[in-house]
Design an enzyme around this catalytic site. Sequence first.
Site, mmCIF file in Angstrom:
data_model
loop_
_atom_site.group_PDB
_atom_site.id
_atom_site.type_symbol
_atom_site.label_atom_id
_atom_site.label_comp_id
_atom_site.label_asym_id
_atom_site.label_seq_id
_atom_site.Cartn_x
_atom_site.Cartn_y
_atom_site.Cartn_z
ATOM 1 N N LYS A 259 0.843 -1.196 0.000
ATOM 2 C CA LYS A 259 0.000 0.000 0.000
ATOM 3 C C LYS A 259 0.878 1.245 0.000
ATOM 4 O O LYS A 259 1.965 1.224 0.579
ATOM 5 C CB LYS A 259 -0.856 0.037 1.273
ATOM 6 C CG LYS A 259 -2.014 -0.908 1.282
ATOM 7 C CD LYS A 259 -2.830 -0.719 2.552
ATOM 8 C CE LYS A 259 -3.989 -1.703 2.607
ATOM 9 N NZ LYS A 259 -4.968 -1.516 1.536
ATOM 10 N N ARG A 333 -10.306 -11.341 1.731
ATOM 11 C CA ARG A 333 -11.172 -12.379 1.172
ATOM 12 C C ARG A 333 -10.539 -13.765 1.312
ATOM 13 O O ARG A 333 -11.239 -14.760 1.380
ATOM 14 C CB ARG A 333 -11.502 -12.033 -0.286
ATOM 15 C CG ARG A 333 -10.334 -11.999 -1.205
ATOM 16 C CD ARG A 333 -10.628 -11.220 -2.490
ATOM 17 N NE ARG A 333 -10.666 -9.769 -2.249
ATOM 18 C CZ ARG A 333 -10.919 -8.877 -3.191
ATOM 19 N NH1 ARG A 333 -11.189 -9.246 -4.424
ATOM 20 N NH2 ARG A 333 -10.942 -7.584 -2.903
HETATM 21 N N1 BES Z 1 -8.011 -3.526 4.201
HETATM 22 C C1 BES Z 1 -8.203 -3.127 2.858
HETATM 23 C C2 BES Z 1 -9.495 -2.367 2.616
HETATM 24 C C3 BES Z 1 -9.680 -1.059 3.325
HETATM 25 C C4 BES Z 1 -9.519 0.122 2.645
HETATM 26 C C5 BES Z 1 -10.097 -1.016 4.638
HETATM 27 C C6 BES Z 1 -9.742 1.316 3.276
HETATM 28 C C7 BES Z 1 -10.307 0.181 5.283
HETATM 29 C C8 BES Z 1 -10.141 1.351 4.591
HETATM 30 C C9 BES Z 1 -8.212 -4.354 1.936
HETATM 31 O O1 BES Z 1 -7.499 -5.450 2.361
HETATM 32 C C10 BES Z 1 -7.641 -3.912 0.650
HETATM 33 O O2 BES Z 1 -6.507 -3.572 0.638
HETATM 34 N N2 BES Z 1 -8.435 -3.914 -0.377
HETATM 35 C C11 BES Z 1 -7.985 -3.497 -1.659
HETATM 36 C C12 BES Z 1 -8.334 -4.605 -2.608
HETATM 37 C C13 BES Z 1 -7.792 -4.409 -3.956
HETATM 38 C C14 BES Z 1 -6.313 -4.668 -3.992
HETATM 39 C C15 BES Z 1 -8.490 -5.389 -4.859
HETATM 40 C C16 BES Z 1 -8.751 -2.231 -2.013
HETATM 41 O O3 BES Z 1 -9.962 -2.221 -1.895
HETATM 42 O O4 BES Z 1 -8.094 -1.257 -2.366
HETATM 43 ZN ZN ZN Z 2 -5.428 -5.376 1.771
#
Ligand code: BES
Ligand code: ZN
Length: 480
Positions: A259, A333
Amino acid sequence: MKRVQLTTVQSAGTSDNLVVLADKDKLDALDAHLAPHESAFLRRAATLDVSNFFFPRAESVVFVRLFKPDRDAAVAREEVRLAGNDLLREVRQYKLDSVTIRNLCQQDFSLSFAEGMALGSYQFLKYFSKPSKKEKILREIRLENTAIPDADIRETNTVLEAVFLARDLVNEPHSHLNAVHLAEAVVAAGETFGFSVDVLGKEKIEALKMGGLLAVNQASTVPPQFCVLEWKPEGARNTKPIVLVGKGVVYDTGGLSLKPSDGMAYMKCDMAGAAAVVGTLAAAAKTGMPLHLIGLIPATDNKIGERALSPGDVITMGSGTTVEVVNTDAEGRLILADALHFAQKYDPELVLDLATLTGSAVKALGTQVICYMGTAPEHVKKQLENSGFATYERLVELPLWKEFGDDLKSNIADLKNLGSSNAGMITAGKFLEHFTKFPWLHLDIAGPAYLRAANGYRTKEGTGVGVRLLFDFLKKHATI
Ligand code: BES
Ligand code: ZN
Ligand code: ZN
């Protein structure tokens, strides 16, 4: 830190700080409670649409809050909660440690007002070197001469305690809450609130072949944990249990699909689903809810390192399904899928999962809404939505049309863990659906679980979202 309690009192004494709740169109009812000059002032100001009053008295203060009638009961109750939270500004300014609510409106307003005040008074101070300096004391909210049964007030206190527990867990930084600490906190909550907890360590997780949880955990120095919570009262109304699954990623760096630092800074919140499950089980157990409930929490961090899961890897899940991991940041997931497959052994009536699953849920609907989807019957969805309005933890349903699943086809495995760049919260749901063979609802709480700035009584950082919602839903479900 001692947290606020709701109590009852027959009648307020002259030294008690009084909050009078009244209907805007029934000002006469106030006359008996105010001095003539206070009444006169209030009537004049009320014509200017002023609805908040503050009258100093010799030994105490009187606050008056006027409410306009609202045709929608849920909207009205939320306005009352927010008004309760608003009053905290004065309570803090004058360093009041207790208030007494005198309610001239409909009966339930006093409880909603107290609830908003209590929720808004939450603070998380344990990492300040001098917490007491930061503490804004409000210890007791008294409901005067109320017809609300004691049991309802006890129940509200318990739900508040459960929300605070969930907030505390989310607010704990990763430096102090890894997967093992989370499992220990779940065990401690079980002891305090009266539900049982079984923690499966890495060997059991390996024996169960939970390939999703193990893959996400691969680069970690802390073993994964899988918590099984149970509340099984005698005389439970359901023969098949209701299972609650909570995403317990104690910290999400994104893994090798790292991230950016802005998005990573708040990723201690990625176990808010787990926190909501713990809070709900806590409230259900302590109030003796007549439902058999199971909570499942797959817990790990999502880190980088030599052994890290790599984009392009193929893993085998607990169910035997193979998954091409296109993006290691879509880790939630993977661990939820193993937990959902595990849920099958309970032959559940209904499974609800809660997860801070996707950024697209936040982008699409912001922090006020829970995105939900699933295969449970329509009437169950309606009940959940109704609880959403009752608690103002509102939900919006998204479609799980089969076309969305096309995005998850892989060239080399049964599924891939990432869809196209569109409708990410739905493709995440489609991925999870693959692991469910029972009525199921998925709640993506990524938006409302964690706030960078307070929103009314939803204090900043962890909000504890899901606890009030699920408690209301399950309580009503128990009576159907
Ligand atoms: N933990 C994150 C989602 C999230 C985003 C939680 C903002 C709280 C606030 C999750 O694991 C994630 O990183 N999701 C990605 C998925 C993508 C790579 C398909 C996302 O939604 O950006
Ligand atoms: Zn994630
Ligand atoms: Zn995550």
